[in-house]
Write an enzyme that holds these catalytic residues in place. Structure first.
Site, PDB file in Angstrom:
ATOM      1  N   PHE A  39       0.841  -1.193   0.000  1.00 23.21           N
ATOM      2  CA  PHE A  39       0.000   0.000   0.000  1.00 23.21           C
ATOM      3  C   PHE A  39       0.879   1.246   0.000  1.00 23.21           C
ATOM      4  O   PHE A  39       1.741   1.401   0.872  1.00 23.21           O
ATOM      5  CB  PHE A  39      -0.911   0.022   1.229  1.00 23.21           C
ATOM      6  CG  PHE A  39      -2.001  -1.013   1.185  1.00 23.21           C
ATOM      7  CD1 PHE A  39      -3.250  -0.707   0.674  1.00 23.21           C
ATOM      8  CD2 PHE A  39      -1.759  -2.311   1.623  1.00 23.21           C
ATOM      9  CE1 PHE A  39      -4.252  -1.660   0.603  1.00 23.21           C
ATOM     10  CE2 PHE A  39      -2.752  -3.275   1.564  1.00 23.21           C
ATOM     11  CZ  PHE A  39      -4.000  -2.949   1.055  1.00 23.21           C
TER      12      PHE A  39
ATOM     13  N   CYS B  32      -6.562  14.786   0.564  1.00 24.96           N
ATOM     14  CA  CYS B  32      -7.648  14.534  -0.379  1.00 24.96           C
ATOM     15  C   CYS B  32      -8.293  15.861  -0.742  1.00 24.96           C
ATOM     16  O   CYS B  32      -8.238  16.817   0.032  1.00 24.96           O
ATOM     17  CB  CYS B  32      -8.673  13.601   0.271  1.00 24.96           C
ATOM     18  SG  CYS B  32      -9.994  13.109  -0.866  1.00 24.96           S
TER      19      CYS B  32
ATOM     20  N   CYS C  64     -15.433  13.785   2.834  1.00 22.32           N
ATOM     21  CA  CYS C  64     -16.609  12.932   3.014  1.00 22.32           C
ATOM     22  C   CYS C  64     -16.936  12.826   4.500  1.00 22.32           C
ATOM     23  O   CYS C  64     -16.026  12.750   5.330  1.00 22.32           O
ATOM     24  CB  CYS C  64     -16.337  11.542   2.454  1.00 22.32           C
ATOM     25  SG  CYS C  64     -15.950  11.562   0.700  1.00 22.32           S
TER      26      CYS C  64
ATOM     27  N   CYS D 204     -15.248   9.841   6.340  1.00 24.60           N
ATOM     28  CA  CYS D 204     -13.846   9.533   6.014  1.00 24.60           C
ATOM     29  C   CYS D 204     -13.008   9.247   7.258  1.00 24.60           C
ATOM     30  O   CYS D 204     -13.071   9.978   8.232  1.00 24.60           O
ATOM     31  CB  CYS D 204     -13.214  10.693   5.261  1.00 24.60           C
ATOM     32  SG  CYS D 204     -11.510  10.329   4.805  1.00 24.60           S
ATOM     33  N   ASP D 205     -12.192   8.193   7.176  1.00 23.83           N
ATOM     34  CA  ASP D 205     -11.215   7.963   8.232  1.00 23.83           C
ATOM     35  C   ASP D 205      -9.802   7.874   7.649  1.00 23.83           C
ATOM     36  O   ASP D 205      -8.891   7.384   8.283  1.00 23.83           O
ATOM     37  CB  ASP D 205     -11.557   6.689   9.028  1.00 23.83           C
ATOM     38  CG  ASP D 205     -11.703   5.467   8.131  1.00 23.83           C
ATOM     39  OD1 ASP D 205     -11.471   5.593   6.909  1.00 23.83           O
ATOM     40  OD2 ASP D 205     -12.050   4.397   8.653  1.00 23.83           O
ATOM     41  N   THR D 206      -9.626   8.340   6.403  1.00 17.78           N
ATOM     42  CA  THR D 206      -8.308   8.184   5.758  1.00 17.78           C
ATOM     43  C   THR D 206      -7.836   9.443   5.018  1.00 17.78           C
ATOM     44  O   THR D 206      -7.181   9.335   3.981  1.00 17.78           O
ATOM     45  CB  THR D 206      -8.324   7.013   4.734  1.00 17.78           C
ATOM     46  OG1 THR D 206      -9.368   7.239   3.797  1.00 17.78           O
ATOM     47  CG2 THR D 206      -8.493   5.676   5.395  1.00 17.78           C
TER      48      THR D 206
ATOM     49  N   GLU E 209      -7.083   3.206  -5.863  1.00 11.79           N
ATOM     50  CA  GLU E 209      -8.384   3.450  -5.226  1.00 11.79           C
ATOM     51  C   GLU E 209      -8.628   4.949  -5.335  1.00 11.79           C
ATOM     52  O   GLU E 209      -7.893   5.738  -4.740  1.00 11.79           O
ATOM     53  CB  GLU E 209      -8.343   3.011  -3.761  1.00 11.79           C
ATOM     54  CG  GLU E 209      -8.083   1.510  -3.616  1.00 11.79           C
ATOM     55  CD  GLU E 209      -7.994   1.033  -2.172  1.00 11.79           C
ATOM     56  OE1 GLU E 209      -7.645   1.846  -1.280  1.00 11.79           O
ATOM     57  OE2 GLU E 209      -8.259  -0.154  -1.935  1.00 11.79           O
TER      58      GLU E 209
ATOM     59  N   HIS F 231     -10.218  -6.346   6.918  1.00 12.48           N
ATOM     60  CA  HIS F 231      -9.038  -6.025   7.734  1.00 12.48           C
ATOM     61  C   HIS F 231      -9.453  -5.543   9.127  1.00 12.48           C
ATOM     62  O   HIS F 231      -8.718  -5.739  10.094  1.00 12.48           O
ATOM     63  CB  HIS F 231      -8.165  -4.978   7.033  1.00 12.48           C
ATOM     64  CG  HIS F 231      -8.910  -3.780   6.548  1.00 12.48           C
ATOM     65  ND1 HIS F 231      -9.824  -3.847   5.521  1.00 12.48           N
ATOM     66  CD2 HIS F 231      -8.900  -2.494   6.942  1.00 12.48           C
ATOM     67  CE1 HIS F 231     -10.331  -2.643   5.302  1.00 12.48           C
ATOM     68  NE2 HIS F 231      -9.795  -1.798   6.169  1.00 12.48           N
TER      69      HIS F 231
HETATM   70  S1  SF4 Z   1     -13.461   8.965   1.911  1.00  9.95           S
HETATM   71 FE1  SF4 Z   1     -11.830  10.382   2.603  1.00  9.95          FE
HETATM   72  S2  SF4 Z   1     -10.072   9.938   1.286  1.00  9.95           S
HETATM   73 FE2  SF4 Z   1     -11.890   9.045   0.303  1.00  9.95          FE
HETATM   74  S3  SF4 Z   1     -12.643  10.647  -1.086  1.00  9.95           S
HETATM   75 FE3  SF4 Z   1     -13.722  10.944   0.838  1.00  9.95          FE
HETATM   76  S4  SF4 Z   1     -12.496  12.438   2.000  1.00  9.95           S
HETATM   77 FE4  SF4 Z   1     -11.213  11.630   0.343  1.00  9.95          FE
END
Ligand code: SF4
Length: 195
Positions: free
Chosen positions: A27, A33, A37, A40-42, A96, A189
């Site tokens: 990975f 980003c 969202c 979102c956790d990433t 992704e 995971h």
């Molecule tokens: S989930 Fe998080 S990383 Fe994915 S598009 Fe939305 S804000 Fe960006």
């Protein structure tokens, strides 16, 4: 001088979601980003600038050819130079993406997770992909029928609320039974507590 790429982390694990679930994968997580969202956790804003060569060196201990470009949103950062460097290293490149930016040529596998239902500004820049992975929070899934995809996955959102999660899982299972061109994707995971 070549490009540099803002990397949040590079690690080796199993792909937990979607078509390649269970596949040993390298990975490469890019920083940040363009969207926010609600679930979102990433987003992972912190990062270190690395060259393509530095990335190739960093992943050299790991034998799986399967590389996942993820984030944040990797399409904000990647270019042809990185694609060529990874191919030159014998890697298969999966990405992704939230689909709001065009991708460089040569990506081997596109996993597109559209976000416009939650964020009207998240207009798609791509209309086809290898794998459509829809995070499900109860929306009408007919909105995705125009997207060309070899594989379609519905992934119940991890809302942090056990009762709501169970309801979304039940609805997703029933949806797949009624619409067998869709398959269920779970974040495996998290079940086994690996990265
Ligand atoms: S989930 Fe998080 S990383 Fe994915 S598009 Fe939305 S804000 Fe960006």
């Amino acid at each position: 001088m070549g490009s540099t790429y803002r990397i949040n982390e590079i690690f080796y694990s199993l792909q937990g979601e979607g078509f390649f679930t269970g596949t040993a994968s390298v990975f490469i997580r890019f920083s940040g980003c363009n969207l926010e969202c609600p679930f979102c956790d990433t987003r992972h804003e912190e990062g270190t600038e690395m060259s393509a060569r530095g990335i190739i060196e960093a992943i050299s201990p790991w034998p799986s050819p399967h590389v996942v470009l993820t984030g944040g949103e990797p399409s904000l950062f990647i270019d042809r130079e990185l694609v060529e460097a990874l191919h030159g290293d014998g890697r298969f490149i999966a990405i992704e993406t939230n689909g709001t930016n065009p991708l460089p040529e040569g990506i081997d596998w596109i996993t597109y997770s559209p976000k416009q239902f939650w964020l009207p500004e998240a207009e798609p820049a791509i209309t086809e992909c290898d794998e459509l992975k829809v995070v499900y929070t109860g929306q009408d899934l007919s909105r995705y029928s125009a997207i060309k995809a070899a594989h379609r996955f519905i992934q119940p959102c991890d809302t942090g609320d056990g009762d709501r999660n169970r309801k979304l899982i039940e609805e997703s299972v029933e949806f797949c039974k009624r619409n067998p061109q869709w398959r269920l994707s779970l974040q495996t995971h998290k079940f086994i507590d690996i990265k």
